[in-house]
Write an enzyme that holds these catalytic residues in place. Sequence first.
Site, mmCIF file in Angstrom:
data_model
loop_
_atom_site.group_PDB
_atom_site.id
_atom_site.type_symbol
_atom_site.label_atom_id
_atom_site.label_comp_id
_atom_site.label_asym_id
_atom_site.label_seq_id
_atom_site.Cartn_x
_atom_site.Cartn_y
_atom_site.Cartn_z
ATOM 1 N N ASP A 74 0.323 -1.771 0.295
ATOM 2 C CA ASP A 74 0.106 -0.049 -0.016
ATOM 3 C C ASP A 74 0.725 0.932 -0.097
ATOM 4 O O ASP A 74 1.813 0.757 0.306
ATOM 5 C CB ASP A 74 -0.898 0.031 0.999
ATOM 6 C CG ASP A 74 -0.355 -0.249 2.511
ATOM 7 O OD1 ASP A 74 1.043 -0.454 2.510
ATOM 8 O OD2 ASP A 74 -0.511 -0.948 3.163
ATOM 9 N N ASN A 149 -6.789 -2.397 14.526
ATOM 10 C CA ASN A 149 -8.174 -2.518 14.382
ATOM 11 C C ASN A 149 -8.365 -3.896 14.182
ATOM 12 O O ASN A 149 -9.150 -4.490 13.086
ATOM 13 C CB ASN A 149 -9.383 -1.445 13.560
ATOM 14 C CG ASN A 149 -8.329 -1.130 12.550
ATOM 15 O OD1 ASN A 149 -7.351 -1.982 11.947
ATOM 16 N ND2 ASN A 149 -8.957 -0.391 11.971
ATOM 17 N N HIS A 151 -6.926 -4.151 10.910
ATOM 18 C CA HIS A 151 -6.750 -4.126 8.893
ATOM 19 C C HIS A 151 -5.437 -5.015 8.632
ATOM 20 O O HIS A 151 -4.364 -5.552 9.506
ATOM 21 C CB HIS A 151 -7.171 -2.702 8.602
ATOM 22 C CG HIS A 151 -4.872 -1.866 9.031
ATOM 23 N ND1 HIS A 151 -5.279 -0.203 8.985
ATOM 24 C CD2 HIS A 151 -3.940 -1.995 9.646
ATOM 25 C CE1 HIS A 151 -4.335 -0.100 9.240
ATOM 26 N NE2 HIS A 151 -3.362 -1.034 9.403
ATOM 27 N N GLU A 156 -9.355 -2.010 6.056
ATOM 28 C CA GLU A 156 -10.101 -1.394 6.892
ATOM 29 C C GLU A 156 -11.118 -2.136 6.525
ATOM 30 O O GLU A 156 -11.454 -3.380 6.040
ATOM 31 C CB GLU A 156 -10.382 -0.068 7.155
ATOM 32 C CG GLU A 156 -9.857 1.654 6.888
ATOM 33 C CD GLU A 156 -8.291 1.321 8.148
ATOM 34 O OE1 GLU A 156 -8.588 -0.020 8.968
ATOM 35 O OE2 GLU A 156 -7.709 2.320 7.875
HETATM 36 P P1 PGA Z 1 2.848 -1.712 12.151
HETATM 37 O O1 PGA Z 1 1.354 -1.119 11.274
HETATM 38 O O2 PGA Z 1 3.770 -2.397 12.172
HETATM 39 O O3 PGA Z 1 3.190 -0.028 12.444
HETATM 40 O O4 PGA Z 1 2.168 -1.744 13.491
HETATM 41 C C1 PGA Z 1 1.772 -2.394 10.258
HETATM 42 C C2 PGA Z 1 -0.640 -2.059 10.439
HETATM 43 O O5 PGA Z 1 -1.091 -1.115 10.851
HETATM 44 O O6 PGA Z 1 -0.384 -3.091 9.390
#
Ligand code: PGA
Length: 256
Positions: A74, A149, A151, A156
């Site tokens: 992404d 959450n 995702h 999302e």
């Molecule tokens: P993080 O992000 O590795 O910074 O915790 C993971 C995500 O939000 O997919």
Amino acid sequence: MIIPSHHVYATYDTLCDAVATYIYTNIRHGLQKTGTFVLGCATGSTPEGVYERLVQTISKDKPDLSGLSTVNLDEYFPIQRTDPQSYYQFMMKRLWEPLADLSLGFVPDRQADIPRGDAPDPVAECARYEARIRALGGVDLQLLGIGVNGHVGFNEPGSPTDSRTRLVDLTESTIRANSRFYQGDKTKVPRQAITMGIGTILDARELLILASGKNKAPILDKLAALPHAIPDIPASALVGHPHISFFLDQDAAHSV
Ligand code: PGA
């Protein structure tokens, strides 16, 4: 849901060592077997240590990387590629430039792709990205983090299981979580992103979900307690993938 294959490490450092070794073994094996390997990369805090160790391992072993390609999950939208917060810059600094500097045949312009956050036509950009993944023959190994959450990428809660690469709105929870990269200022965080869809991610031949830290324990607990996949927790749609592994540190693993 039964979390199929999971590996728990005492610390973030040992987790990163194990994941980097696992990825490198797969890359070597793929390159030897078919001459090509497509690594699906993730950004965020969790994979940072993994890329550092992967580069270290590669610099010692010196494999020919001319058959390696990378794609990313992404990118924020809109964002310029020169923006230090862009995932393009994250990848350049942490993986692509260090690999290119080793002179092992890895040329980022040719072999590394990420959705363009500066695309004038985001719909066309999403189609280009899907076509690029197909042209590469699909992703061999896709790294993923998991949001608090649930995702995956920027899919999302509510994301359809068959979704493809598309422009999405970020949720408040994600904007809040990512404001830590913007001095805590939520208003500076882009509100949209281009993300591979759940369907795109499921097409990868292997998935590897990484999680570190106590803040990830509640979502992993929730995932483990679910009777079946639900759109509210996008990561749950991945659990049925035939070749998925979870790599966790002790703090994140909790009761998994
Ligand atoms: P993080 O992000 O590795 O910074 O915790 C993971 C995500 O939000 O997919």
